[in-house]
Design an enzyme around this catalytic site. Structure first.
Site, PDB file in Angstrom:
ATOM      1  CB  SER A 673      -0.953  -0.059   1.202  1.00  0.00           C
ATOM      2  OG  SER A 673      -2.080   0.987   1.274  1.00  0.00           O
ATOM      3  CG  ASP A 746      -6.801  -2.311  -3.838  1.00  0.00           C
ATOM      4  OD1 ASP A 746      -7.428  -1.881  -3.015  1.00  0.00           O
ATOM      5  OD2 ASP A 746      -5.742  -2.290  -4.012  1.00  0.00           O
ATOM      6  CG  HIS A 780      -5.721  -2.477  -0.172  1.00  0.00           C
ATOM      7  ND1 HIS A 780      -5.011  -1.889  -1.182  1.00  0.00           N
ATOM      8  CD2 HIS A 780      -4.901  -2.044   1.083  1.00  0.00           C
ATOM      9  CE1 HIS A 780      -3.980  -1.021  -0.686  1.00  0.00           C
ATOM     10  NE2 HIS A 780      -4.044  -1.185   0.738  1.00  0.00           N
TER      11      HIS A 780
END
Length: 807
Positions: A673, A746, A780
């Site tokens: 991330s 995601d 994610h």
């Protein structure tokens, strides 16, 4: 700007069909697979007195079949339209019960076959537990009698869990208020087959500034609206423990049902139109209504409008009532908060918020309780004369804690108790302990005017959690207990009995899996274990672990957790390749940025995203390396993001190199991330690394133009910051091998899968050494066993080729 336009042109002119590999899912080497393929220990749910425990078991990973079930993405939700529950939920597959006096947990009888359990909730009297079970066709409601330890089904598979937990216990613990799918529910519209009636049109009015973050899974058209409304509409039924049900309220878009502490009233929240195509459902209009326990209307208490247009900034909020809740210490009193600054942090104001209350039967005038200097955060209720109020201000990282008298009509100025930076962990006074009151609600644990604080106990010397008694009149504290462990990590979960010195604690060490214990500090006997979870990672029991401390050139103190392979010869000191893993964090002062929150005795747990696996492959690992980005005073952290990022990385490498463990030319960096964003920037703007691994990142900040991470400014206010920080804008500079990994679906704000796809396209356009791996069906974070094992294989292949065996 010409450079940015050129890069965008390159992106679209690059070859659109990349060289692909026809590759099946792979598994990592045996050393890594042994660690990754393990059985997860159960989690615990306990009653308020800490005498009863429910062990909740679940699979370590999901499967691709789980992730491949039908899914609809609407209003910020991801829903399985067949079963009517979130498609992202993680299920429990077994439940066991343990009384604190028993040695081993006892199997609950009568659980559903192939159980998919979620939303486990204790009854108010704590003698029963309810849960949902998801079948192939829908969601059922079940309950467990903790006396017989038998489970029974209460409903058909017709619950509506699309907006979360679909049931609430009545206060008598014998009935539940349940969201049920209406019999006349509208059929869902197939968006691929439906023929539109016209274009989708959105309108922006002059002066209405809607500077919203880049949200995912939003409504897009009228068909989405119709499907969303159908999916979130329920009827409310009262269901007893014999399975008998009666209609309590007709169908509506119910989002929350909360009983007053005495059980005589219910606060009901429902969504209503107009919906939005630019913000998720939590900013849709919501009506809040009060009913009595029989479903009779008492008051239409509030109607919050659509929140598309709001002031700019993290401290912005909407006007009108918010945070509407029951006072936990009163039978039936509502309290709420209203902004005094129009919700706009740019407006100068002596007080930002005001707290009000209204007693039942809710037809009188509201009463002001307190005003806050910062934005309201929370209230911990005590009794008629004592309550704790907290506010905070993100821009300064300030947090204030007050004590106030809820019955005092003479003043609305609470007494300041603590005034501190919430990032200053060394001076954190701790959190107030709470216990259940006569209504079954959690309130301050009070002995007269004395309360209790449980602190994490971080300091320059290490972590030593504590319990303090605080006199709320004098503000003086008395330390009742502080951990003295230097070879184990102890966390204080709660106070069982302060007078007897009994605490529920969690103890672990490098090789001892975290377990729960009863600690008695007065009798001074050894802690009594109440769980006995074993270490599933014995193959790395002998690796070396050390929390190292070092500084970057501007004096900011940094830390990282260093791991070396088992049997590493400390005398010979072979020069190892190293993997560094990190995640940048923004601070407003150097002192807080340099504080250490890593305990060297924490159990070594190689979760799916951890770099620790590679210690078994002959690498040194520097995990959780400090990457503070500091902006003191009026300076914003991101104004010097790249300079600080590189300084952090160089300081970390130099520190480990000075210890004689590594070959500086064979160092990799990785992150997930925002850590992936960090990785791409480090590979682009420095020559410190041999390779990098970037997972689920965002690389073009112009695609998140109204802020990202801790950046409040929009692109047009700080274009140079956005462009400078965007690796995509500097793709022509990137020459270091980089592995890009992204979930194909995601759902995180700003990190669209497209971010990695377009960045890779740009890198390929300039001939950079890169590999893009899209994990189908993953979000994610990665959940399926097949995906996780393949991820570990990809990372191992990359590290072996470009780092360990670098040419």
């Amino acid at each position: 700007m010409k450079k940015q336009l050129f890069l965008i042109l390159v992106l679209f002119l690059s070859v659109s069909v990349f060289a692909q590999e026809d590759l099946m899912y792979q598994k990592p080497p045996a050393e890594i697979l042994e660690l990754a393929d393990f059985d997860r220990a159960p989690t615990l749910s306990m009653n308020s007195k800490r005498t009863k425990m429910l062990f909740q078991y679940r699979n370590t990973y999901k499967t691709l079949a789980d992730l491949s079930e039908k899914e609809m993405r609407l209003g910020g939700l991801r829903i399985n339209p067949k079963t009517n529950i979130s498609s992202t939920i993680t299920y429990i597959n077994n439940l066991k019960f343990k009384d604190i006096a028993n040695t081993e947990p006892i199997q609950i009888e009568g659980l559903p076959q192939n159980a998919k359990i979620s939303y486990v909730t204790w009854s108010p009297d704590e003698n029963k537990v309810a849960f949902t079970n998801t079948t192939a066709t829908g969601v059922e409601l079940w309950y467990i009698d903790l006396l017989s330890l038998k489970a029974e089904r209460l409903t058909e598979a017709n619950l509506n869990a699309n907006l979360g937990n679909p049931y609430t216990w009545f206060k008598d613990s014998n009935e539940l208020l349940v969201r049920v799918l209406p019999d006349d529910r509208s059929d869902l519209i197939d968006t691929k087959e439906s023929i539109p009636n016209g274009p989708t049109i959105s309108v922006s009015e002059v002066g209405e500034k809607a500077q919203n973050r880049t949200y995912q899974d939003l409504l897009k058209n009228a068909t989405d609206e119709a499907n969303f409304e159908s999916l979130v509409t329920s009827e409310l039924y009262k269901v007893n423990l014999s399975g008998n049900k009666t209609l309590w309220k007709d169908k509506n878009m119910y989002t929350g049902e909360t009983f007053s502490p005495d059980g005589n009233y219910v606060l009901i929240s429902t969504l209503h139109k107009p919906f939005s195509y630019i913000v998720p459902l939590y900013r849709f209009p919501v009506e809040t209504v009060i009913y009595d326990q029989n479903g009779e209307l008492i008051s239409k208490f509030n109607d919050k409008p659509l929140q598309e247009v709001m002031p700019k900034g993290f401290m912005a909020t909407y006007t009108g009532k918010r945070n509407i809740s029951w006072r936990a210490d009163k039978p039936a009193t509502l309290y709420w908060v209203e902004a005094l600054d129009k919700g706009d942090p740019e407006i100068e104001a002596e007080f930002r918020d005001e707290v009000y209350e209204l007693d039942s039967p809710f037809n009188g005038n509201s009463r002001s309780l307190a005003k806050t200097i910062n934005r309201f955060q929370t209230i911990i209720w005590g009794n008629d004369n004592i309550a704790i109020l907290k506010d905070y201000w993100w821009n300064t990282r300030n947090e204030k804690t007050y004590i106030f008298n809820p019955s005092d009509d003479l003043t609305h100025n609470p007494t300041l108790l603590f005034d501190r930076s919430y990032q200053d962990v060394y001076n954190n006074p701790g959190s107030f302990d709470t216990k259940k009151n006569q209504f079954g609600e959690y309130t301050l644990n009070l002995e007269g005017t004395k309360a209790y604080l449980i602190g994490q106990g971080y300091s320059e010397k290490g972590q030593f959690p504590f319990v303090d008694e605080i006199d709320l009149n004098t503000k003086l504290t008395k330390r009742l207990y502080q951990s003295s462990y230097t070879d184990k990590k102890l966390d204080i979960i709660s106070i069982i009995d302060a007078k007897r010195g009994e605490y529920l604690v969690w103890i672990q060490s490098l090789t001892e899996y975290p377990n729960y214990y009863i600690l008695n500090t007065i009798k001074r006997v050894a802690p009594i274990a109440i769980t006995h979870f074993d270490n599933p990672f014995r193959s790395i029991a002998d690796i070396y672990k050390e929390v190292i401390k070092y500084r970057r050139p501007d004096g900011v103190e940094l830390t990282g957790t260093l791991y070396l392979p088992a049997n590493y010869d400390m005398q010979k000191k072979e020069k190892l390749p190293m993997v560094m893993w990190a995640y940048p964090t923004e601070y407003k002062d150097k002192s807080s940025a340099g504080q250490n929150t890593t305990n060297p005795n924490e159990f070594i747990y190689p979760y799916y995203g951890s770099p620790i696996y590679w210690v078994t492959r002959g690498y040194a690992i520097l995990d959780d390396a400090s990457f503070p980005i500091v902006g003191e005073g009026n300076a914003e952290p991101n104004d010097t993001f790249l300079e600080q990022l590189i300084a952090n990385a160089k300081a970390a490498i130099d520190a480990v190199d000075s210890m004689g463990y590594i070959d500086k030319s064979r160092v990799a960096v990785g992150g997930h991330s925002y850590g992936a964003f960090m990785t791409a920037n480090l590979l682009t703007h420095s020559d410190l690394f041999a390779a990098g691994i970037a997972r689920s990142g965002a690389y073009n900040r112009t695609l998140t133009p109204f802020g990202f991470q801790a950046e409040e400014r929009n692109y047009w206010e700080a274009p140079e910051v956005y462009n400078t920080m965007s690796p995509f804008m500097h793709a022509d500079k990137m020459k270091t091998p980089m592995l890009l990994v992204h979930g194909g679906d995601d759902n995180n704000s700003g990190t669209y899968t497209m971010q990695s796809e377009r960045y890779f396209n740009a890198l390929k356009g300039f001939g950079a050494p890169a590999r893009l791996v899209i994990l189908p069906k993953e979000s994610h974070g990665y959940a399926a066993k097949e995906s996780v094992f393949h991820l570990l294989w990809e990372q191992d292949q990359w590290l072996e080729k470009y780092v360990k065996n670098k040419k």
